[in-house]
Design a protein around this motif. Structure first.
Motif, mmCIF file in Angstrom:
data_model
loop_
_atom_site.group_PDB
_atom_site.id
_atom_site.type_symbol
_atom_site.label_atom_id
_atom_site.label_comp_id
_atom_site.label_asym_id
_atom_site.label_seq_id
_atom_site.Cartn_x
_atom_site.Cartn_y
_atom_site.Cartn_z
ATOM 1 N N SER A 1 0.868 -1.180 0.000
ATOM 2 C CA SER A 1 0.000 0.000 0.000
ATOM 3 C C SER A 1 0.898 1.221 0.000
ATOM 4 N N ARG B 1 -3.655 -7.430 -7.454
ATOM 5 C CA ARG B 1 -2.905 -7.162 -6.240
ATOM 6 C C ARG B 1 -3.277 -8.137 -5.129
ATOM 7 N N VAL C 1 0.915 10.829 -6.126
ATOM 8 C CA VAL C 1 1.903 10.041 -5.398
ATOM 9 C C VAL C 1 3.237 10.767 -5.536
HETATM 10 P P1 AMP Z 1 -3.774 2.509 -1.361
HETATM 11 O O1 AMP Z 1 -4.778 1.690 -2.128
HETATM 12 O O2 AMP Z 1 -4.336 3.758 -0.806
HETATM 13 O O3 AMP Z 1 -3.002 1.663 -0.392
HETATM 14 O O4 AMP Z 1 -2.717 3.022 -2.449
HETATM 15 C C1 AMP Z 1 -1.882 2.138 -3.133
HETATM 16 C C2 AMP Z 1 -2.426 1.915 -4.504
HETATM 17 O O5 AMP Z 1 -2.445 3.096 -5.256
HETATM 18 C C3 AMP Z 1 -1.553 1.006 -5.298
HETATM 19 O O6 AMP Z 1 -1.832 -0.338 -5.049
HETATM 20 C C4 AMP Z 1 -1.897 1.358 -6.712
HETATM 21 O O7 AMP Z 1 -2.911 0.503 -7.184
HETATM 22 C C5 AMP Z 1 -2.507 2.725 -6.626
HETATM 23 N N1 AMP Z 1 -1.848 3.711 -7.500
HETATM 24 C C6 AMP Z 1 -2.496 4.458 -8.417
HETATM 25 N N2 AMP Z 1 -1.666 5.262 -9.077
HETATM 26 C C7 AMP Z 1 -0.423 5.030 -8.595
HETATM 27 C C8 AMP Z 1 0.863 5.560 -8.887
HETATM 28 N N3 AMP Z 1 1.022 6.519 -9.804
HETATM 29 N N4 AMP Z 1 1.913 5.071 -8.207
HETATM 30 C C9 AMP Z 1 1.741 4.103 -7.265
HETATM 31 N N5 AMP Z 1 0.548 3.570 -6.938
HETATM 32 C C10 AMP Z 1 -0.529 4.028 -7.581
#
Ligand code: AMP
Ligand code: ZN
Length: 668
Positions: free
Chosen positions: A80, A135, A280
């Motif tokens: 995450s 994922r 990000v």
């Molecule tokens: P979270 O779901 O809040 O834990 O955030 C992590 C997720 O953000 C990752 O698993 C990705 O699927 C998503 N994500 C979307 N855009 C990006 C990006 N540019 N870089 C990294 N993760 C991203």
């Protein structure tokens, strides 16, 4: 040009057009010209099966559904991201990063959008796409390789032989969601609330043919292997290889640059075709990332800065109901107009009757509404501190708010439904559905006009739409309908009368469980509406039961539909009004081919891709069954055949043959 050269050329052309269309969103040829290339490739491969490779665009969609979810561990966990909504947390992040490195080193950050979809890992080995994995829980995901191969924005082969593990986000464009939802409704499923749910659901479908129907796009944002010195260089290299990336990263020398980039993007995001829910911020130097490492849950070199969903508070004036085509009754809050994300909002969804009861939403209440990716704003909460003393708890309706007939509920948590098939609410929703783009495509007939047509008794069912030409005078009496607009509407109806396919018509009729895919298969079987009406419903069912891609439930539903005198009447009316709705014949089945009258099922691993064997059987006049059943003539077996298949063949008296024997049969 030799057939092999032509084959290479066609594959390259198609890959190039796929990239322009699906990644750049800027098609360079017409759909027709594209289809022609594809058609030529298929014909070439049918004539020269030895040219077929797993990378040919014809081999993208597998016709073997997976049996169930297969779990695969990630080589490196899909973490995450640590996340925050405020700037001071970004300053702390920057301080932690500097503390973790040598104090005086410079740190560059890459700032990029956080796409709001479903995360996906895609692996290329030796230049070929070999795996697609969701994922999952971050350590173990689900194998979705066949669905990923069907996403045309992803090349099946790239000019980089080293192993590449890519991470990206699968999204559905806002503008595509409406069509996805129309198709869902046609299948009797609930529409997706937002593009994210639609993307996640579509990515995990077990049947790649269904997944391929969904307009999925992927944008990669990470390359796990450190093949380049910096993240920015990696993103640019991926782009150079023809892999889809968002292409929106900023490289910033310091925190001020990061803040400026976030600010700039906040204005841009509304104009993107996909949803983003933040930015990000990532350390650019991969060597620095290695020094920083990860915690158990997320990398120490990145943080997500989330955009808060825009909210507004306003008062509920009344609660009314929408009645859908299938009778589902949805509560809607009518609000004091309020401005939210740049639009004025006067209505918000209350989802379903349980939702209203759980949140205890009452008329007169002040509520918080939000627009977070959803097309329709929704009521997220009641501000109970503002509740006036006189309110009373809301009670669900006992009758359909449109026609007054009793409303029923199949089960707890199911939608409240009006079961009256002539309910004006349902009729209007059905007509609107009939005229949408995926169906008869008469979009000049909007909601308001349909409303008037039904209320004035001019239209009761889809058949009546095509009788409007004789009612010009009555139409002219409509408010706000001038001479010219009446002509436009009538011309659009005429155009639809002559130029729609049977599959569009069947989609529009809203037969339960029949979406666009099933409609096309049914249409190809029956060719025109006259044939469907002339065929005994039992026989319709038997013929559809035999079709690859149509389940017994759908076959049954179609038979029931054409049995019902009400529906038969509508169809007769359509024909009487000159609606042609023919189905173009795809590839004429070879009559008198060596396999005509025979049906075959192919199983196990053979020397050629299964798709191309199927094509060759069909080209020889044979039918392809996806499993052995009564009447299957031959079971063609390759390596690794399950015992169960052989047992079924024995049970049905199906002859088991090998590939060599198949070749003999194909040769006649
Ligand atoms: P979270 O779901 O809040 O834990 O955030 C992590 C997720 O953000 C990752 O698993 C990705 O699927 C998503 N994500 C979307 N855009 C990006 C990006 N540019 N870089 C990294 N993760 C991203
Ligand atoms: Zn009703």
């Amino acid at each position: 040009m030799s057939p092999a050269e032509r084959h290479t050329h066609l594959c390259a052309q198609i890959a190039k057009h796929d990239y322009s269309y699906y990644v750049l969103d800027a098609p360079t040829i017409s759909d027709r010209a594209y289809d022609a290339l594809f058609h030529e490739l298929k014909a070439l491969e049918a004539a020269h099966p030895e040219l077929v490779t797993p990378f040919s665009p014809t081999q993208r969609v597998s016709d073997q559904p997976r049996e169930g979810a297969v779990k695969v561990p990630h080589d490196q966990p899909m973490y995450s991201l640590d996340n925050t909504y405020d700037e001071s947390a970004l300053r702390e992040f920057d301080r932690r990063v500097r503390d973790g490195l040598k104090r005086d080193t410079t740190v560059r950050y890459v700032v990029e959008p956080k796409l709001d979809g479903a995360s996906l890992e895609v692996i290329f080995e030796g230049g070929s796409l070999t795996h697609g994995i969701t994922r999952g829980d971050g350590r173990v995901g689900e194998d979705v390789t066949d669905n990923v191969r069907a996403i045309r924005g992803i090349p099946l082969r790239v000019d980089e032989l080293r192993r590449m593990t890519l991470r990206g986000e699968v999204v559905i464009y806002r503008r595509d969601l409406e069509e996805v939802n129309e198709a869902r409704l046609a299948e009797g499923a609930e529409p997706f609330a937002n593009p994210r749910n639609a993307a996640a659901g579509s990515l995990r479908l077990l049947d790649a043919r269904l997944s391929a129907q969904r307009p999925l796009r992927v944008f990669f944002y990470e390359l796990v292997e450190h093949l380049f010195p910096t993240h920015n260089a990696a993103l640019n290299a991926l782009r150079g290889l023809g892999l889809p990336t968002h292409g929106l990263q900023d490289v910033c020398g310091d925190l001020d640059g990061v803040f400026a980039s976030i600010k700039r993007f906040n204005r841009l995001r509304e104009t993107l075709p996909y949803e983003t829910d933040g930015m990000v911020v990532k350390v650019d130097e991969l060597a620095q990332r290695e020094l920083l490492g990860s915690t158990a849950r997320f990398p120490r070199w990145a943080i997500a800065y989330k955009f808060a969903a825009e909210q507004a508070s306003t008062r509920v004036k009344s609660i009314t109901y929408d009645v859908g085509r299938t009778g589902a009754i949805t509560p809607v809050a009518n609000l004091e107009p309020v401005s939210l994300s740049g639009t004025t909002v006067a209505r918000a969804s209350l989802h379903n009757i349980d939702y209203v009861a759980d949140k205890d939403v009452r008329i007169g209440d002040t509520v918080i509404i939000e627009k977070a990716g959803e097309i329709i704003p929704q009521v997220v909460n009641v501000d109970s501190s503002q509740r006036p003393p006189s309110t009373t708890p809301w009670k669900p309706p006992k009758a359909c708010p449109v026609c007054g007939q009793p409303a029923t509920r199949a089960a707890e948590a199911a939608a409240l439904r009006c079961t009256n098939s002539t309910c004006p609410g349902r009729v209007k929703a059905g007509l609107y559905y009939f005229t949408r783009r995926s169906a008869m495509n008469i979009d000049r007939l909007g909601k308001a006009l349909i409303e008037q047509l039904v209320d004035r008794g001019l239209v009761q069912d889809p058949g009546d739409i095509f009788g409007l030409a004789d009612k010009r005078e009555q139409l002219l009496a409509f408010e706000r309908l001038a001479n010219k607009s009446v002509d436009n509407v009538l011309n659009a109806i005429d155009e639809a009368r002559e130029h729609r396919t049977l599959s569009q018509l069947l989609t529009g009729l809203g037969i339960p469980l029949v979406g666009a895919v099933a409609a096309r298969l049914i249409a190809e079987t029956f060719q025109n509406l006259e044939n469907l009406l002339a065929t005994d419903p039992e026989e319709i069912q038997t013929r559809l039961d035999d079709l690859h891609g149509i389940g017994p439930k759908i076959a049954e539903s179609v038979a029931r539909f054409f049995e019902d005198p009400l529906h038969r009447n509508v169809c007769k009316k359509l024909l009487a009004h000159g609606v042609t709705a023919r189905q173009p014949v795809r590839e004429p089945p070879a009559k008198g081919g060596p396999l005509s009258g025979q049906s075959l099922c192919v199983t196990g691993v053979l020397s050629q891709p299964r798709n191309s064997i199927h094509e060759r059987i069909r080209a020889a006049g044979g039918q392809v069954h996806d499993r052995v059943r009564k009447g299957t003539t031959y079971l063609v077996v390759g390596d690794k055949v399950g015992k169960a298949k052989l047992a079924t063949a024995a049970k049905h008296g199906t002859e088991v043959i090998d590939e060599a024997r198949l070749e003999q049969l194909l040769d006649g």
